[in-house]
Motif scaffolding. Structure first.
Motif, PDB file in Angstrom:
ATOM      1  N   SER A 141       0.826  -1.206   0.000  1.00 27.25           N
ATOM      2  CA  SER A 141       0.000   0.000   0.000  1.00 27.25           C
ATOM      3  C   SER A 141       0.862   1.257   0.000  1.00 27.25           C
ATOM      4  O   SER A 141       2.092   1.202   0.063  1.00 27.25           O
ATOM      5  N   ASP A 173      -4.088   4.609   3.425  1.00 31.61           N
ATOM      6  CA  ASP A 173      -4.514   3.921   2.206  1.00 31.61           C
ATOM      7  C   ASP A 173      -5.367   2.722   2.607  1.00 31.61           C
ATOM      8  O   ASP A 173      -4.859   1.687   3.022  1.00 31.61           O
ATOM      9  N   TYR A 174      -6.686   2.878   2.494  1.00 31.99           N
ATOM     10  CA  TYR A 174      -7.589   1.760   2.755  1.00 31.99           C
ATOM     11  C   TYR A 174      -8.265   1.289   1.470  1.00 31.99           C
ATOM     12  O   TYR A 174      -9.292   0.611   1.504  1.00 31.99           O
ATOM     13  N   GLY A 175      -7.643   1.628   0.341  1.00 32.71           N
ATOM     14  CA  GLY A 175      -8.147   1.189  -0.953  1.00 32.71           C
ATOM     15  C   GLY A 175      -8.739   2.299  -1.782  1.00 32.71           C
ATOM     16  O   GLY A 175      -9.146   2.074  -2.920  1.00 32.71           O
ATOM     17  N   GLN A 176      -8.771   3.519  -1.230  1.00 30.94           N
ATOM     18  CA  GLN A 176      -9.439   4.624  -1.896  1.00 30.94           C
ATOM     19  C   GLN A 176      -8.531   5.386  -2.861  1.00 30.94           C
ATOM     20  O   GLN A 176      -9.013   6.230  -3.633  1.00 30.94           O
ATOM     21  N   ASN A 211      -6.893   1.988  -8.107  1.00 36.37           N
ATOM     22  CA  ASN A 211      -7.451   0.648  -8.343  1.00 36.37           C
ATOM     23  C   ASN A 211      -6.457  -0.248  -9.055  1.00 36.37           C
ATOM     24  O   ASN A 211      -6.820  -1.204  -9.732  1.00 36.37           O
ATOM     25  N   ASP A 214      -8.027  -2.408  -5.985  1.00 36.09           N
ATOM     26  CA  ASP A 214      -8.602  -1.581  -4.929  1.00 36.09           C
ATOM     27  C   ASP A 214      -9.630  -0.617  -5.517  1.00 36.09           C
ATOM     28  O   ASP A 214      -9.752  -0.458  -6.726  1.00 36.09           O
ATOM     29  N   PHE A 270     -14.028  -1.697  -0.511  1.00 41.00           N
ATOM     30  CA  PHE A 270     -13.286  -1.295   0.688  1.00 41.00           C
ATOM     31  C   PHE A 270     -13.575  -2.294   1.809  1.00 41.00           C
ATOM     32  O   PHE A 270     -14.661  -2.866   1.880  1.00 41.00           O
ATOM     33  N   PRO A 271     -12.652  -2.470   2.766  1.00 47.09           N
ATOM     34  CA  PRO A 271     -11.333  -1.863   2.778  1.00 47.09           C
ATOM     35  C   PRO A 271     -10.306  -2.730   2.052  1.00 47.09           C
ATOM     36  O   PRO A 271     -10.344  -3.959   2.134  1.00 47.09           O
ATOM     37  N   GLN A 272      -9.420  -2.075   1.336  1.00 47.46           N
ATOM     38  CA  GLN A 272      -8.272  -2.765   0.738  1.00 47.46           C
ATOM     39  C   GLN A 272      -7.034  -1.925   1.054  1.00 47.46           C
ATOM     40  O   GLN A 272      -6.885  -1.517   2.194  1.00 47.46           O
ATOM     41  N   THR A 276     -10.694   5.471  10.165  1.00 49.67           N
ATOM     42  CA  THR A 276     -11.367   5.179   8.898  1.00 49.67           C
ATOM     43  C   THR A 276     -12.690   4.445   9.114  1.00 49.67           C
ATOM     44  O   THR A 276     -13.516   4.383   8.202  1.00 49.67           O
ATOM     45  N   TYR A 298     -12.945   1.200   9.548  1.00 52.19           N
ATOM     46  CA  TYR A 298     -12.886  -0.154   9.006  1.00 52.19           C
ATOM     47  C   TYR A 298     -12.231  -1.155   9.949  1.00 52.19           C
ATOM     48  O   TYR A 298     -11.948  -2.281   9.540  1.00 52.19           O
TER      49      TYR A 298
END
Length: 463
Positions: free
Chosen positions: A214, A220-223, A226, A230, A234-236, A336, A338
């Motif tokens: 990440s 960075d939770y995947g937002q 991509n 990602d 979410f979450p990624q 976040t 998550y």
């Protein structure tokens, strides 16, 4: 890997990321030992290194210890070492993709393999993992970052990981296999790539580490992108280390019978940010001590003993001395929303704060904290860059330094030691010329290390 608080991006990254490895000469004022470029040689050809010497100026070590520079002037950014069964030869991996077979009796290295055309060598990416088969010196396992499908290997691009077996006949890709249609790793940013290789007690099981892939300089939770899939569920992002995607990022894999028809792969522990280096406890167990490179606040050593342990990243990082040293919540990721389902966390075996010295001895002497100019313990950053054990076979090391755990910080330019289950460290080496990126027990049970900054391999002896 960290929020930039002073606007100096390179230093900000260095605080918690091995991205700093390419910047270390500037940060530490270390100079490579060699005076001329290393000549190119073909696979099978040998090169002569500078004669073995003692370090000048020498680091400060416990009484009776001496540091020796073994291989200098013949290597370029070495990253990892592994010994043959008799420990009279050491294999050395270079970040750019070369693997050398070096003779400990003479300063000579023979080029065993050159994977330069297959390795993405940029920032923290490169050939970083190396392990000699304990049952067959002719089998060399390597772990490296592969180039992107198109375009240059630089900046933020999708890179992958490759575990391969090298023999005299060439390279056999085993994870993923050459014909595989799936890939276990995905790394978009220039840090948190693949890590280390360690054989289990049965000499047939191989443990493999990888970072979470990440962003290292913002939450960075995947937002953010991509690139690795990602942005759609979410979450990624950093949550890939929690098993939140199809990739094995931020985990340690157990590869049984690697390279054989019966090879199997399983995740044994997760919740790791960047397990760049880890080591197995000597003896009959597969207990692992994992150097988990931290973010804003902590560097940690995690102790893996039972399959399924979760070390908590990104929802937890480091420990809380005010709460019985339980795993500390990571405030930026907790916010976040998550982290509600992330529980059952194993706290670190040991952790040190970026704003603190590692030992009382360090604090008294204002050492092991970057350049000791009065600015505190974290002037150049903190990164746990090497973890290893001595195997107990030394007849010259004092008892407290045999079968001991050692860990190093390449930016603080120091090595510490302790003997698990005791997790109180003592300072072992201060004022290194560069810094360790791999620590291994070698010939005569002595401690060896790789210094990427000065492109050398070094050894500690005791009289």
């Amino acid at each position: 890997m960290t929020h930039c608080k002073n606007g100096w991006l390179s230093a900000c990254r260095a605080i918690a990321a091995l991205t700093a490895l390419l910047l270390l000469s500037a940060l530490t004022d270390a100079k490579p030992v060699r005076d001329a470029p290393v000549p190119n040689v073909a696979v099978g050809q040998s090169i002569t290194c500078q004669p073995t010497s003692t370090s000048k100026p020498p680091p400060k070590l416990p009484p009776g210890f001496t540091e020796h520079v073994l291989f200098a002037g013949c290597l370029t950014q070495p990253t990892a070492i592994s010994f043959n069964a008799h420990k009279d030869r050491v294999f050395v991996a270079e970040k750019g993709g070369k693997v050398w077979n070096c003779d400990l009796a003479h300063p000579t290295c023979t080029l065993f393999a050159d994977l330069g055309s297959e390795v993405c060598n940029d920032a923290d990416r490169g050939l970083l993992g190396l392990a000699v088969d304990p049952l067959n010196d002719g089998n060399i396992y390597v772990l490296y970052t592969t180039p992107p499908a198109t375009g240059p290997c630089s900046q933020n691009v999708v890179t992958r990981g490759q575990l391969s077996l090298l023999t005299a006949s060439g390279e056999k890709k085993i994870l993923p296999a050459a014909a595989a249609t799936s890939q276990p790793w995905c790394f978009y940013y220039t840090s948190h790539s693949i890590g280390a290789l360690v054989f289990g007690a049965d000499n047939r099981t191989l443990y493999v580490s990888a970072g979470d892939g990440s962003s290292f300089d913002q939450v960075d939770y995947g937002q953010l992108d991509n690139a690795c899939g990602d942005g759609s569920a979410f979450p990624q992002g950093s949550f890939r280390s929690q098993g939140s995607s199809s990739y094995d990022d931020g985990v340690i894999l157990k590869v049984t019978n690697p390279g054989s028809a019966t090879q199997s792969v399983a995740i044994v522990t997760n919740g790791l940010r960047n397990p760049f280096r880890f080591a197995r406890l000597p003896g009959g167990t597969d207990d692992l001590y994992i150097g988990n490179v931290g973010w804003n606040l902590w560097e940690a050593i995690d102790h893996f003993a039972v399959a399924g342990q979760n070390f908590g990243w990104p929802c937890f990082e480091g420990w809380d001395p005010r709460n019985n040293f339980a795993a500390a919540p990571q405030p930026d990721y907790q916010s976040t929303g998550y982290c509600g389902s992330v529980g059952g966390i194993t706290p670190p075996f040991f952790a040190y704060s970026h704003t603190s010295y590692v030992t009382v001895e360090d604090s008294r002497g204002k050492t092991c904290g970057g350049k000791p100019s009065g600015g505190g313990p974290d002037q150049n950053g903190s990164v746990i860059s090497a973890v290893g054990f001595t195997d107990g076979s030394s007849t010259t090391y004092p008892l407290e330094f045999r079968s001991a755990l050692y860990f190093g910080d390449v930016l603080r330019q120091c090595i510490w030691t302790m003997q698990p289950p005791n997790n109180t460290p003592q300072t072992f080496a201060r004022g290194l010329q560069g810094g360790p990126v791999d620590l291994k027990s070698g010939q005569d049970g002595d401690l060896f290390y790789v210094d990427l900054v000065t492109s050398t391999v070094r050894r500690f002896t005791h009289k």
